[in-house]
Scaffold this motif. Structure first.
Motif, PDB file in Angstrom:
ATOM      1  N   GLN A 112       3.363   7.539 -22.720  1.00 50.68           N
ATOM      2  CA  GLN A 112       2.965   8.302 -21.544  1.00 50.68           C
ATOM      3  C   GLN A 112       1.738   7.670 -20.889  1.00 50.68           C
ATOM      4  O   GLN A 112       0.916   7.056 -21.559  1.00 50.68           O
ATOM      5  N   ILE A 113       1.641   7.855 -19.581  1.00 51.76           N
ATOM      6  CA  ILE A 113       0.461   7.424 -18.842  1.00 51.76           C
ATOM      7  C   ILE A 113      -0.149   8.665 -18.196  1.00 51.76           C
ATOM      8  O   ILE A 113       0.544   9.357 -17.444  1.00 51.76           O
ATOM      9  N   PRO A 114      -1.406   8.968 -18.478  1.00 55.68           N
ATOM     10  CA  PRO A 114      -2.048  10.062 -17.749  1.00 55.68           C
ATOM     11  C   PRO A 114      -1.988   9.732 -16.264  1.00 55.68           C
ATOM     12  O   PRO A 114      -2.211   8.586 -15.866  1.00 55.68           O
ATOM     13  N   PHE A 115      -1.661  10.712 -15.442  1.00 56.74           N
ATOM     14  CA  PHE A 115      -1.439  10.410 -14.032  1.00 56.74           C
ATOM     15  C   PHE A 115      -2.351  11.264 -13.158  1.00 56.74           C
ATOM     16  O   PHE A 115      -2.041  12.403 -12.827  1.00 56.74           O
TER      17      PHE A 115
ATOM     18  N   THR B 177      -2.387  12.424  -6.410  1.00 57.26           N
ATOM     19  CA  THR B 177      -1.319  11.856  -7.231  1.00 57.26           C
ATOM     20  C   THR B 177      -0.354  12.981  -7.546  1.00 57.26           C
ATOM     21  O   THR B 177      -0.749  14.146  -7.638  1.00 57.26           O
ATOM     22  N   ALA B 178       0.899  12.624  -7.698  1.00 55.17           N
ATOM     23  CA  ALA B 178       1.900  13.638  -8.038  1.00 55.17           C
ATOM     24  C   ALA B 178       2.967  13.011  -8.910  1.00 55.17           C
ATOM     25  O   ALA B 178       3.473  11.933  -8.610  1.00 55.17           O
ATOM     26  N   ASP B 179       3.279  13.695  -9.989  1.00 52.73           N
ATOM     27  CA  ASP B 179       4.386  13.313 -10.862  1.00 52.73           C
ATOM     28  C   ASP B 179       5.637  13.903 -10.219  1.00 52.73           C
ATOM     29  O   ASP B 179       5.738  15.116 -10.040  1.00 52.73           O
ATOM     30  N   LEU B 180       6.580  13.065  -9.814  1.00 47.98           N
ATOM     31  CA  LEU B 180       7.735  13.553  -9.070  1.00 47.98           C
ATOM     32  C   LEU B 180       8.739  14.305  -9.927  1.00 47.98           C
ATOM     33  O   LEU B 180       9.555  15.058  -9.402  1.00 47.98           O
ATOM     34  N   ASN B 181       8.701  14.141 -11.235  1.00 49.21           N
ATOM     35  CA  ASN B 181       9.674  14.807 -12.103  1.00 49.21           C
ATOM     36  C   ASN B 181       9.185  16.182 -12.566  1.00 49.21           C
ATOM     37  O   ASN B 181       9.951  17.126 -12.619  1.00 49.21           O
ATOM     38  N   ASP B 182       7.942  16.277 -12.941  1.00 48.32           N
ATOM     39  CA  ASP B 182       7.349  17.562 -13.312  1.00 48.32           C
ATOM     40  C   ASP B 182       5.859  17.454 -13.040  1.00 48.32           C
ATOM     41  O   ASP B 182       5.340  16.399 -12.758  1.00 48.32           O
ATOM     42  N   LEU B 183       5.180  18.540 -13.104  1.00 46.38           N
ATOM     43  CA  LEU B 183       3.775  18.543 -12.698  1.00 46.38           C
ATOM     44  C   LEU B 183       2.827  18.703 -13.888  1.00 46.38           C
ATOM     45  O   LEU B 183       1.887  19.460 -13.846  1.00 46.38           O
ATOM     46  N   ASN B 184       3.074  17.939 -14.964  1.00 44.08           N
ATOM     47  CA  ASN B 184       2.229  18.065 -16.145  1.00 44.08           C
ATOM     48  C   ASN B 184       1.070  17.072 -16.156  1.00 44.08           C
ATOM     49  O   ASN B 184       0.304  17.024 -17.099  1.00 44.08           O
ATOM     50  N   GLY B 185       0.948  16.253 -15.098  1.00 44.48           N
ATOM     51  CA  GLY B 185      -0.166  15.307 -15.015  1.00 44.48           C
ATOM     52  C   GLY B 185      -0.011  14.090 -15.903  1.00 44.48           C
ATOM     53  O   GLY B 185      -0.961  13.360 -16.135  1.00 44.48           O
ATOM     54  N   VAL B 186       1.218  13.864 -16.395  1.00 49.43           N
ATOM     55  CA  VAL B 186       1.495  12.722 -17.264  1.00 49.43           C
ATOM     56  C   VAL B 186       2.811  12.095 -16.817  1.00 49.43           C
ATOM     57  O   VAL B 186       3.779  12.799 -16.555  1.00 49.43           O
ATOM     58  N   LEU B 187       2.827  10.772 -16.721  1.00 51.08           N
ATOM     59  CA  LEU B 187       4.082  10.071 -16.439  1.00 51.08           C
ATOM     60  C   LEU B 187       4.709   9.660 -17.766  1.00 51.08           C
ATOM     61  O   LEU B 187       4.175   8.823 -18.487  1.00 51.08           O
ATOM     62  N   ASP B 188       5.831  10.264 -18.087  1.00 50.59           N
ATOM     63  CA  ASP B 188       6.572   9.865 -19.276  1.00 50.59           C
ATOM     64  C   ASP B 188       7.303   8.555 -18.976  1.00 50.59           C
ATOM     65  O   ASP B 188       7.465   8.186 -17.813  1.00 50.59           O
ATOM     66  N   PRO B 189       7.741   7.839 -20.014  1.00 52.96           N
ATOM     67  CA  PRO B 189       8.494   6.612 -19.753  1.00 52.96           C
ATOM     68  C   PRO B 189       9.669   6.853 -18.814  1.00 52.96           C
ATOM     69  O   PRO B 189      10.371   7.858 -18.931  1.00 52.96           O
ATOM     70  N   SER B 190       9.825   5.973 -17.840  1.00 52.51           N
ATOM     71  CA  SER B 190      10.857   5.957 -16.792  1.00 52.51           C
ATOM     72  C   SER B 190      10.634   7.002 -15.691  1.00 52.51           C
ATOM     73  O   SER B 190      11.447   7.094 -14.778  1.00 52.51           O
ATOM     74  N   GLU B 191       9.558   7.772 -15.734  1.00 53.34           N
ATOM     75  CA  GLU B 191       9.269   8.709 -14.648  1.00 53.34           C
ATOM     76  C   GLU B 191       8.543   7.999 -13.503  1.00 53.34           C
ATOM     77  O   GLU B 191       7.891   6.981 -13.690  1.00 53.34           O
ATOM     78  N   VAL B 192       8.661   8.596 -12.318  1.00 59.39           N
ATOM     79  CA  VAL B 192       8.056   8.036 -11.105  1.00 59.39           C
ATOM     80  C   VAL B 192       6.955   8.972 -10.623  1.00 59.39           C
ATOM     81  O   VAL B 192       7.108  10.190 -10.643  1.00 59.39           O
ATOM     82  N   GLY B 193       5.869   8.375 -10.191  1.00 61.79           N
ATOM     83  CA  GLY B 193       4.754   9.130  -9.635  1.00 61.79           C
ATOM     84  C   GLY B 193       4.393   8.618  -8.252  1.00 61.79           C
ATOM     85  O   GLY B 193       4.694   7.476  -7.887  1.00 61.79           O
TER      86      GLY B 193
ATOM     87  N   ILE C 252      -4.267  -0.881 -10.338  1.00 62.25           N
ATOM     88  CA  ILE C 252      -4.795  -1.204 -11.658  1.00 62.25           C
ATOM     89  C   ILE C 252      -4.926   0.085 -12.457  1.00 62.25           C
ATOM     90  O   ILE C 252      -5.514   1.056 -11.980  1.00 62.25           O
ATOM     91  N   SER C 253      -4.398   0.076 -13.683  1.00 62.29           N
ATOM     92  CA  SER C 253      -4.532   1.250 -14.550  1.00 62.29           C
ATOM     93  C   SER C 253      -5.833   1.155 -15.326  1.00 62.29           C
ATOM     94  O   SER C 253      -6.454   0.100 -15.400  1.00 62.29           O
ATOM     95  N   GLU C 254      -6.227   2.258 -15.950  1.00 54.32           N
ATOM     96  CA  GLU C 254      -7.454   2.255 -16.738  1.00 54.32           C
ATOM     97  C   GLU C 254      -7.332   1.358 -17.966  1.00 54.32           C
ATOM     98  O   GLU C 254      -8.328   0.945 -18.538  1.00 54.32           O
ATOM     99  N   GLN C 255      -6.112   1.019 -18.368  1.00 51.43           N
ATOM    100  CA  GLN C 255      -5.890   0.114 -19.497  1.00 51.43           C
ATOM    101  C   GLN C 255      -5.986  -1.348 -19.073  1.00 51.43           C
ATOM    102  O   GLN C 255      -5.885  -2.245 -19.893  1.00 51.43           O
ATOM    103  N   GLY C 256      -6.150  -1.586 -17.774  1.00 58.45           N
ATOM    104  CA  GLY C 256      -6.278  -2.955 -17.286  1.00 58.45           C
ATOM    105  C   GLY C 256      -4.973  -3.588 -16.847  1.00 58.45           C
ATOM    106  O   GLY C 256      -4.933  -4.752 -16.475  1.00 58.45           O
TER     107      GLY C 256
END
Length: 150
Positions: free
Chosen positions: A81-84, A103-119, A136-140
């Motif tokens: 997951q990526i915090p979004f 920012t908005a998670d297009l699949n659900d609004l939990n503030g996290v992008l799960d693998p294969s989800e679009v934001g 750039i993500s916070e992970q670089g």
């Protein structure tokens, strides 16, 4: 003869003390190196498991000319997951850091992008034409898109 033995014992004890001090330092240094390698390994593992792509059409990046908002779409292509939210990503357009409005998670609004989800990332940028967009993500992890903003 006795003074010779006494001198040798003093030298022997001195060598043992110096050896113990040196080996203690080596153990400490080795432990610190091992912790550092472990830390770097965890960071690298995190970087490798978190990945994303900018999935906008390079010929048509949407822009609302009324609000001055340009919309970017990112997809989590990693394994975790990526915090979004706006604090996790940095958007740079033509070398300038731009404000992330929302920012908005297009699949659900939990503030996290799960693998294969679009934001969706809305950025304050109101210029048309071809631009170099870098996210750039916070992970670089960095992704770049040469695109035309409509």
């Amino acid at each position: 003869m006795a003074s010779n033995v006494f001198s040798e014992i003093i030298i022997f004890v001195s060598v043992l003390i110096i050896t113990a001090a040196v080996s203690g330092n080596l153990v400490t240094i080795t432990h610190k190196l091992s912790l550092g390698i472990n830390n770097k390994g965890e960071i690298l593992s995190s970087k490798l498991s978190q990945d994303f792509e900018i999935i906008n059409d390079p010929a048509n990046v949407p822009r609302n000319s009324t609000t001055g908002i340009t919309t970017l779409y990112v997809k989590n292509t990693g394994k975790t997951q990526i915090p979004f939210n706006g604090n996790v990503f940095t958007v740079i357009i033509d070398g300038d850091i731009k404000n992330i409005d929302s920012t908005a998670d297009l699949n659900d609004l939990n503030g996290v992008l799960d693998p294969s989800e679009v934001g969706k990332i809305d950025v304050s940028y109101n210029n048309t034409g071809y631009h170099k967009i870098k996210v750039i993500s916070e992970q670089g992890v960095t992704r770049t898109l040469m695109a035309e903003i409509q």
